[in-house]
Scaffold this motif. Structure first.
Motif: not given
Length: 518
Positions: A69-77, A362-378
């Protein structure tokens, strides 16, 4: 005591902890790929986890659900391609931020706000599940119909500068959603006797085409223009930013829980309604909505993640799925010998608290994985357009094909991509089309169910609308929102804000803006 032990099971057993973490990580990246929906991933998991024990199977599914549910925002942004329908509203302000070099900030805000929304949904599930499920059960077909009408009135929020063009696009979306076989009478609608249209038009193909392919074609105008360098100085939003938007996030999270608990709705409707709510209650945003307003990220992301906890409420208390994913989870529980519903809460309350614990992890894991790898992703946004445009086209084709493994959906996606390009060229908004497609079935089905329940009597239908407290509140909300879209109301509101700003010397900018609009 037993409830606490059941809640802590997922934290104390390394295998369950790892499965939730792996599932959340996979869900984030599955959700980011257009066309690869969370529903598809969870349904595939059933065949893999058939021989597993029930706790590991549910733990993995919950992780994928929360992360997806969270992941869909990545490519949207980053690419203006919503990875999931619930991320459509996120793209409206997230992509403009990325084009200004603020992709890292946008992803950081959506991650933290998604965590807050998910946490609110879980708390409501743990504390008030029976009350919310009783409220959801009080919705009758006419209430669902009024809810769909409320959603359609969001066209004013998504229409951009021209309300007329927005209404046209919303009506077009309603028509596209009606193509195919009528679900009640099995007669053909808008098929023009073409077998190709009998099964309808894939909503995902329409979404990917209008957002993804049209964006790729628009990028061709600036193919030689240098890519915007992204500023990644700060990813995690400051506490002052979170605190500033906390009241809005609480409002939209509550809305997300309620919409998520209504069977047959889901995070996509919750996100769009939350976006409209943010536009109505936000005074003087730093940037206008549609041009990178932070409130335009806060509202949909808190709502669609709060809807996850909301969707579990009718599933756990009544055995009724809140959305497609919880419908699949009900099937998984049946396969493993459990019977979701009121008796599950009585006979096996440990399962309820285990699911709550898995959602928290899962919510805490989402926060962790969501805030890591951003520099590479962008880095995706910083690619030369000669590389980025083919990448968008490749993702769009894979996403459209993956839904039904059908080349026909790819043709639809390409056709709507070209159509969407010309719509953007002439200033027609694409959001209302998707809104119409999403709400067409909800509106159509429940309108006819409401009429059938009154034996075809319009008089009884309207009498029930004004005698039922819930229906009356929804009906008055429809009337109010409709009036608020009219030019006289907007002129009155601008005039009132201008007068108020003149009396408040601390807000000279607001007064000036309002006077210029008048």
């Amino acid at each position: 005591m037993d409830a606490i032990l059941a809640f802590l099971t997922v934290f104390t057993r390394p295998d369950l902890f790892a499965l939730v973490a792996v599932g959340t990580f996979a869900g984030v990246y599955v959700g980011a790929i257009p066309g690869l929906s969370v529903t598809m991933a969870v349904s595939i998991l059933i065949s893999f986890t058939f021989s597993w024990d029930v706790l590991p199977a549910i733990a993995l599914m919950i992780g994928i659900y929360m992360g997806g549910v969270y992941g869909g925002s990545r490519t949207a942004i980053l690419l203006n391609i919503p990875g999931a329908p619930s991320a459509i509203a996120t793209a409206l302000d997230g992509y403009p931020m990325a084009r200004r070099g603020q992709a890292g900030e946008a992803i950081g805000i959506t991650t933290v706000m998604s965590f807050i929304g998910g946490f609110v949904g879980i708390v409501v599930l743990a504390v008030a599940a029976p009350f919310v499920s009783d409220f959801a059960l009080s919705f009758q077909p006419r209430d669902y119909m009024l809810l769909a009408v409320l959603g359609l009135l969001l066209v004013g929020s998504l229409a951009g500068e021209s309300l007329v063009k927005g209404i046209f696009c919303g009506a077009l979306g309603l028509m596209l959603g009606s193509v195919g076989m009528d679900p009640l009478t099995y007669t053909e609608r808008f098929t023009f006797e073409l077998p190709l249209l009998q099964s309808g038009i894939s909503f995902i193909a329409v979404m990917i085409g209008l957002f993804g392919v049209s964006e790729a074609l628009s990028q061709l105008h600036d193919i030689d223009k240098a890519a915007v360098r992204q500023t990644i100085a700060r990813i995690v939003p400051s506490w002052s930013t979170v605190r500033k938007h906390l009241p809005l996030s609480m409002q939209t999270s509550t809305l997300g829980v309620i919409i998520g608990a209504l069977p047959g709705t889901g995070g996509d409707i919750a996100a769009l309604m939350a976006y409209d709510h943010a536009k109505r209650v936000t005074r003087n945003p730093e940037r206008q909505f549609g041009d990178g307003a932070i409130e335009g990220l806060v509202a949909p992301e808190t709502a669609n993640n709060a809807a996850v906890g909301g969707a579990f409420i009718p599933m756990m208390t009544l055995g009724i799925p809140g959305d497609a994913v919880t419908a699949i989870m009900i099937g998984a529980l049946f396969i493993h010998g459990l019977n979701p519903g009121p008796m599950l809460m009585v006979e096996q309350p440990d399962m309820f608290w285990f699911i709550v614990g898995a959602l928290v992890l899962a919510n805490f894991c989402m926060l962790l994985f969501g805030l890591t790898g951003i520099k590479l992703f962008v880095k995706i946004v910083e690619m030369p357009r000669t590389v980025l445009v083919p990448l968008i086209m490749l993702l769009s084709i894979v996403g459209a094909y993956a839904v039904n493994n059908s080349i026909t959906d790819v043709y639809w996606m390409l056709g709507f991509g070209v159509f969407g390009y010309f719509l953007k060229l002439y200033g027609y908004p694409l959001g209302p089309i998707i809104l119409g497609v999403i709400l067409s079935r909800l509106l159509d089905d429940n309108w006819r169910r409401a009429i059938l329940s009154e034996r075809g009597s319009l008089a009884d239908f309207f009498i029930g609308m004004v005698t039922s407290p819930l229906s009356l509140v929804l009906f008055l909300s429809v009337i109010f929102i409709f009036i608020s879209q009219t030019p006289p109301w907007k002129r009155w509101r601008l005039r009132r804000e201008a007068l108020r700003a003149k009396g408040d010397p601390a807000r000279p900018a607001a007064a000036k803006t309002s006077e210029e609009k008048l």
